[in-house]
Design an enzyme around this catalytic site. Structure first.
Site, PDB file in Angstrom:
ATOM      1  N   GLU A 177     -54.763 -70.612 -41.771  1.00 16.83           N
ATOM      2  CA  GLU A 177     -55.131 -70.718 -43.185  1.00 16.83           C
ATOM      3  C   GLU A 177     -53.878 -70.871 -44.043  1.00 16.83           C
ATOM      4  O   GLU A 177     -52.913 -70.084 -43.925  1.00 16.83           O
ATOM      5  CB  GLU A 177     -55.921 -69.486 -43.644  1.00 16.83           C
ATOM      6  CG  GLU A 177     -57.315 -69.440 -43.047  1.00 16.83           C
ATOM      7  CD  GLU A 177     -58.192 -68.367 -43.672  1.00 16.83           C
ATOM      8  OE1 GLU A 177     -59.392 -68.354 -43.370  1.00 16.83           O
ATOM      9  OE2 GLU A 177     -57.676 -67.556 -44.468  1.00 16.83           O
TER      10      GLU A 177
ATOM     11  N   GLY B 181     -59.252 -69.844 -38.099  1.00 19.26           N
ATOM     12  CA  GLY B 181     -58.223 -70.848 -37.873  1.00 19.26           C
ATOM     13  C   GLY B 181     -57.029 -70.588 -38.775  1.00 19.26           C
ATOM     14  O   GLY B 181     -57.026 -69.669 -39.603  1.00 19.26           O
TER      15      GLY B 181
ATOM     16  N   SER C 277     -61.485 -72.905 -41.898  1.00 22.13           N
ATOM     17  CA  SER C 277     -62.760 -72.544 -42.491  1.00 22.13           C
ATOM     18  C   SER C 277     -63.494 -73.822 -42.907  1.00 22.13           C
ATOM     19  O   SER C 277     -62.930 -74.679 -43.589  1.00 22.13           O
ATOM     20  CB  SER C 277     -62.533 -71.648 -43.711  1.00 22.13           C
ATOM     21  OG  SER C 277     -63.762 -71.322 -44.311  1.00 22.13           O
TER      22      SER C 277
ATOM     23  N   SER D 204     -66.906 -67.608 -41.844  1.00 23.73           N
ATOM     24  CA  SER D 204     -66.832 -66.301 -41.179  1.00 23.73           C
ATOM     25  C   SER D 204     -65.596 -65.577 -41.690  1.00 23.73           C
ATOM     26  O   SER D 204     -64.479 -66.059 -41.551  1.00 23.73           O
ATOM     27  CB  SER D 204     -66.722 -66.479 -39.657  1.00 23.73           C
ATOM     28  OG  SER D 204     -67.870 -67.097 -39.152  1.00 23.73           O
TER      29      SER D 204
ATOM     30  N   THR E 261     -68.526 -71.476 -36.345  1.00 22.62           N
ATOM     31  CA  THR E 261     -69.742 -70.659 -36.160  1.00 22.62           C
ATOM     32  C   THR E 261     -70.859 -71.491 -35.547  1.00 22.62           C
ATOM     33  O   THR E 261     -71.594 -71.017 -34.677  1.00 22.62           O
ATOM     34  CB  THR E 261     -70.191 -70.080 -37.515  1.00 22.62           C
ATOM     35  OG1 THR E 261     -69.121 -69.300 -38.066  1.00 22.62           O
ATOM     36  CG2 THR E 261     -71.416 -69.196 -37.340  1.00 22.62           C
TER      37      THR E 261
END
Length: 1083
Positions: free
Chosen positions: A448, A446, A169, A223, A174
């Site tokens: 985390e 991705g 993140s 996202s 995005t």
């Protein structure tokens, strides 16, 4: 200026991959395959650091930065594999090099995107045009190269592709997805109709971001769902539609946010940007602090987010994506009802049951969702229990009521998001049933790892395990197929196969998901701790699973009693089981579902179907749904050609220019870059088709330069033997050359760079010659074209002229035939032409003087007109002539007229005399004797001329003077007047018709006169004319033939005979007559 030109030229030379090797020591390589230390993370990061520091390609563009958020790209391509040492730190060093300069590097078709946290102009339309249609390795690494390569191969081979975008993140996933969409939107062919589809594809992003993205601790626009978008293309390569699949929207964020995080963007956008009337209709206030679902993270306002501007973008997107006013009204009604749900508060009544303290919020929910108030209130405070054929309402305590409220909010928002995706899909759907090719974009979470990892992180990391497995399998498969196809021996590469971890999570009946579902569905009181116990019981002996109970003394300290740890391919992750069962069940009380099924809000009505109530089967759990959808996704991806984008976050503080080695190394590890690199480097670092290799390096061998006329494979073999390749450095496949070591390629490229300078002059000369020939050919073609066009123009003019001539001749022939008929359409033009022609000719043949009697003969139809014109012309000439006559000339003309009347046609010699002017007098007054003048002093002398007088009897010749005055004529001899003849008494004048000069003046027979006077004068016409005019007796002249009689004296007559002879003479004949002989004049 010259330095600038050289710099631009140098940059241009470095555009292709091989050209960029020249500056490798300073800026690293843009292709990691060409690194010597391909197994070293340190070398990897060092390469990135060099490139990040130098800004190799785009140094001249920094002054024109426009993008608000640009990802720095490191394309990990087919050449990422040139690392040869075994230190794990090298990879991170290479990544840092790329981050500081060109920021792009290749490993196969895998792109690593490092977020720069600053504005860079790497994504302009000009950049798109540069990468459009260019060979994948001919330009520096770029996200456009990945997109264009997938697009071109799709169009050429008519197959499907996908681009997998993953990363932490905040790493820029995005943004990478947006840039790919923008590239397709700008570079693909389009029409007005396709423009609508293109706009909808682009504007679907801000809508999905508003409803599916949120601020987290690591990313202000994170996202919170997985997205797979298929872009559909027709046979021309134009985008004609699309389809979106969403995965695991983080519904728990609706009701709870960690400190420093926000709810989904749409809530804040609505409050910040919504019109006052809209907020009033929704029952909302602008202050987000008023809503419980928005204040838990304590950061409703974020400086990097402009909610008002984003609200305008979303509203614009709604209109383009074809949302109706009713759709938008119902959608915002749902969003507002979620905020009102969060503000519902409960308290205990005397029986310990939950009751709603304030009815204002539930009234707004009732209005916005279109449900009955009392039924909604009952559903939020009771649950329906089915016991055999009976249904019983059981009151909820406060805790359960809050859970029911939150479950309703999550269900409403989650299904609304699904409705939103379906609505967008309907807008993007292509109705044409012909076959389409697609390029898929997978923007997925991705790996985390947080301080506390829950059910969502478990699902996300499971997804990454599956995608990592897909990446390795597809990479190995592609590499294996290429070596087999080229006939190159393949040596298996040891790598970590994470299938064992995937099986641990998803295996049927034995995996963690199956155990979780079993615990959720079993009768009895199941808890999160009982789930953890089941895990220890069933998978406790697995090498990649660990709990506090199973751990050793040292490891036990880092694992809590409610945690379990999985050894993922990317590292260890500890999960807290608290909430696992609740989130996996994601149950909504039946009576709440019944209320929502009866909603009048169109979106809720579509999302909660009455058929659900009839289905007594327990719905699938969230984990199972996610596992099945993930399996379906993997199946979709396996059917397509892959490309990969790995997004990397350089630091946790979002600081531009800061390169955190530890963080980067961690991401490089869990993104599998090193394993991917080792697979790529297992065989050969560099491969190229024979034609391309020969085309680039043929100048290094005299036998292949400038043209090789045999097979390309033979040319390459001759070339590398001339260069001096050793057998262990290369292999020759069926269509490609494979070079094992980077240093071999480096040496070849350095030699090529040297030879290039030697050839540049010849190439420039040849190129200039080609340009000159091209210009000449263009000019020649243009000249020929102009000549042909001009000849055509002339021919058309000539044809037109001939046609006009034919028509004219036809008309004139008709006119000529009908020329004597009255004026009519058939002859009017001919007659007009005849008139015009005659008048033009007449203009040049008009008489010049009154004596010119010539006149142009007119055509029959103009005879009357011609006669009139002739008269007018003559009158005009006479008038002009008369106006130019003087008094003297007038008198002369009068005399001539009188002479004409007397002698014309009567006397020989007259015509010869016409052209001779009459003199005023033949003798001057000085020649007259003064005595004579004295005798006639009372009269003015008008004319005097010498004459010869013949006696009447003997015809003796005597010289005399004839003096004419106003009243009389005098015959004078010296000083004497021999005879006076008054004009009044003058009877007449006679002369012959011959050319002699003899005339007789007849006088009355009386005593005053001696008889008629016989005179001879040289100027007979002049003298007789003047005498007649002075006497005013022009009719008294008689021209006789043969002879005439004259009066001699009273009663006595004489005779004069006139005859012609050879010589003129006057004599007295024998008969006594006066004979006058004259010569015959030619008439």
């Amino acid at each position: 200026m010259e330095e600038m030109k050289e710099e631009v030229s140098d940059n241009h030379n470095q555009l292709n991959m091989e050209g960029a090797l020249i500056a490798r020591d300073r800026v690293g390589v843009q292709d990691f395959v060409l690194l010597d230390s391909h197994t070293s993370e340190a070398a990897f990061l060092e390469n990135l650091r060099k490139r990040y520091r130098e800004n190799l390609i785009y140094v001249n563009l920094h002054a024109f930065m426009t993008s608000s958020f640009m990802a720095i790209l490191v394309l990990v391509s087919r050449r990422y594999c040139e690392l040869t040492c075994n230190c794990g730190k090298v990879t991170c060093l290479r990544l840092q090099t790329a981050y500081k300069s060109d920021q792009r590097t290749y490993i196969g078709t895998l792109l690593v995107s490092v977020n720069p946290y600053k504005e860079l102009d790497f994504y302009s339309v000009k950049q798109m045009e540069i990468y459009q249609g260019v060979n994948f390795f001919e330009l520096p690494p770029h996200i456009y190269a990945i997109a264009d390569n997938a697009y071109r191969i799709m169009c050429a081979e008519y197959n499907n592709h996908f681009i997998l975008i993953s990363g932490e993140s905040g790493a820029g996933k995005t943004e990478a997805s947006k840039k790919i969409l923008q590239y397709f939107a700008v570079t693909c062919p389009t029409t007005e109709q396709l423009q609508i589809v293109r706009d909808r594809l682009l504007l679907s992003n801000p809508v999905l971001e508003a409803f599916g993205n949120a601020k987290t601790l690591r990313n202000d626009n994170s996202s919170r769902f997985g997205k797979y978008m298929d872009i559909q293309f027709d046979f021309k390569g134009a985008p004609v539609g699309g389809h979106i699949l969403s995965y695991l929207i983080e519904k728990s964020r609706v009701v709870h946010q960690n400190n420093g995080e926000r709810n989904f963007h749409i809530f804040y956008q609505l409050l910040e940007g919504g019109e006052d009337d809209l907020l009033r209709w929704l029952g909302l206030e602008r202050n987000p602090q008023k809503y419980m679902y928005l204040i838990q993270g304590q950061c409703a306002k974020v400086s990097s987010i402009n909610d008002k501007s984003d609200w305008k973008t979303v509203n614009k997107a709604f209109s383009v994506i074809d949302f109706t006013e009713t759709d938008i009204e119902h959608l915002f009604g749902v969003i507002a009802s979620v905020l009102h749900l969060g503000n519902i508060q409960y308290e205990e009544d005397s029986n310990g049951h939950a009751i709603i303290t304030n009815s204002s919020q539930i009234k707004w929910i009732s209005k916005l969702l279109g449900v009955h108030l009392s039924i909604l209130q009952e559903a939020l405070t009771h649950k329906k229990i089915e016991a055999r054929s009976e249904e019983v309402l059981s009151p909820l305590n406060v805790d359960l009521a809050f859970c029911a409220r939150d479950a309703a909010a999550k269900a409403i928002y989650g299904r609304t998001f699904t409705w939103l995706v379906n609505k967008i899909n309907g807008s993007l759907a292509n109705k044409d049933l012909t076959r389409k090719t697609v390029i898929g974009l997978l923007d997925i979470y991705g790996f985390e790892v947080f301080d506390t990892n829950s059910f969502e992180q478990f699902c996300i990391n499971y997804c990454n395990e599956k995608l990592q497995q897909l990446l390795i399998e597809m990479t190995l498969k592609a590499e294996q197929e290429e070596y087999e196809m080229e006939g190159i021996e393949w040596e298996p590469i040891p790598y970590f196969n994470n299938k064992i971890i995937c099986d641990l999570v998803e295996e049927k009946h034995k995996g963690i998901i199956s155990i979780l579902d079993e615990e959720c569905l079993r009768p009895g009181e199941a808890t999160d701790l009982s789930f953890l116990e089941k895990l220890e019981e069933k998978v406790g002996d697995h090498a990649h699973f660990l709990t506090r109970k199973l751990a050793d003394q040292k490891t036990r300290k880092s694992i809590d009693w409610v945690d379990f740890r999985l050894l993922h391919y990317a590292g260890e992750v500890t999960y807290c089981v608290v909430g696992f069962l609740e989130k996996n069940n994601d149950l909504l009380y039946r009576n709440l579902k019944e209320v929502l099924c009866k909603s009048k809000n169109g979106i809720i009505k579509e999302s909660f179907l009455p058929s659900e109530l009839d289905n007594r089967r327990r719905p699938e759990t969230v984990a199972t749904q996610f596992k099945n959808s993930l399996a379906s996704l993997i199946e979709i991806l396996m059917s397509k050609e892959p490309s990969y984008i790995r997004c990397i976050k350089p630091n946790e503080g979002k600081e531009p220019g800061k390169f955190d080695d530890v963080l980067i190394r961690h991401q490089v590890k869990y993104l599998g870059l090193m394993e991917h690199l080792r697979v790529r480097r297992a065989g050969f670092a560099y491969r190229r088709k024979y034609e391309l290799f020969l085309q680039r390096y043929k100048s290094l061998c005299p036998a292949t330069w400038p043209h090789w006329h045999g097979p390309a494979a033979d040319g390459v073999e001759r070339l590398i033997k001339h260069i001096g390749y050793k057998p262990e450095e290369y292999k020759l496949g069926r269509t490609k050359i494979f070079i094992r070591f980077p240093r071999t390629l480096f040496a070849t490229e350095d030699a090529f760079e040297y030879s290039k300078h030697l050839l540049v002059t010849k190439i420039q000369a040849r190129y200039k010659g080609c340009l000159g020939k091209r210009v000449y050919k263009k000019q020649k073609e243009a000249a020929i074209k102009l000549e042909a066009c001009w000849r055509g123009v002339l021919a058309r003019k000539e044809a037109k002229r001939r046609m006009w001539a034919i028509e004219t001749i036809k008309r004139f022939i008709k006119g000529f035939i009908n020329r004597k008929n009255p004026l009519c359409p058939e002859n009017d033009e001919f007659i007009s032409f005849v008139q015009y022609t005659y008048l033009r000719k007449l203009r040049d043949h008009v008489p010049k003087n009154v004596l010119d009697k010539n006149w142009l003969k007119p055509p029959a139809i103009l005879e009357e007109t011609s006669e009139m014109l002739k008269k007018i012309c003559m009158r005009n000439l006479v008038r002009k002539y008369c106006q130019g006559i003087t008094a003297e000339k007038n008198a002369q003309l009068q005399q001539k007229v009188a002479a004409s009347a007397i002698f014309r046609g009567k006397k020989d010699g007259y015509l010869q005399s016409v052209s001779q002017l009459f003199a005023d007098t033949r003798l001057r007054e000085e020649d007259i004797n003064p005595k004579v003048l004295q005798l006639i002093r009372g009269e003015k002398v008008k004319y005097v001329t010498p004459v010869v007088k013949y006696d009447r009897n003997g015809f003796k010749a005597r010289e005399r003077q004839l003096v004419l005055t106003q009243s009389a004529a005098y015959v004078v001899e010296m000083a004497k007047i021999k005879q006076k003849i008054d004009y009044a008494t003058l009877k007449g004048i006679s002369t012959s018709n011959l050319s002699d000069g003899l005339f007789v003046i007849h006088v009355p027979e009386d005593n005053k006169q001696k008889g008629d006077v016989i005179l001879q004068c040289e100027h007979i016409f002049e003298t007789v004319t003047k005498l007649c005019m002075l006497a005013n007796k022009q009719n008294a002249v008689q021209v006789v033939q043969g002879s005439l009689q004259f009066h001699i004296s009273s009663g006595k007559e004489g005779m004069i005979a006139f005859t012609t002879g050879q010589e003129p003479q006057i004599y007295k004949a024998k008969n006594g007559h006066l004979t006058v002989v004259s010569t015959r004049t030619k008439s």
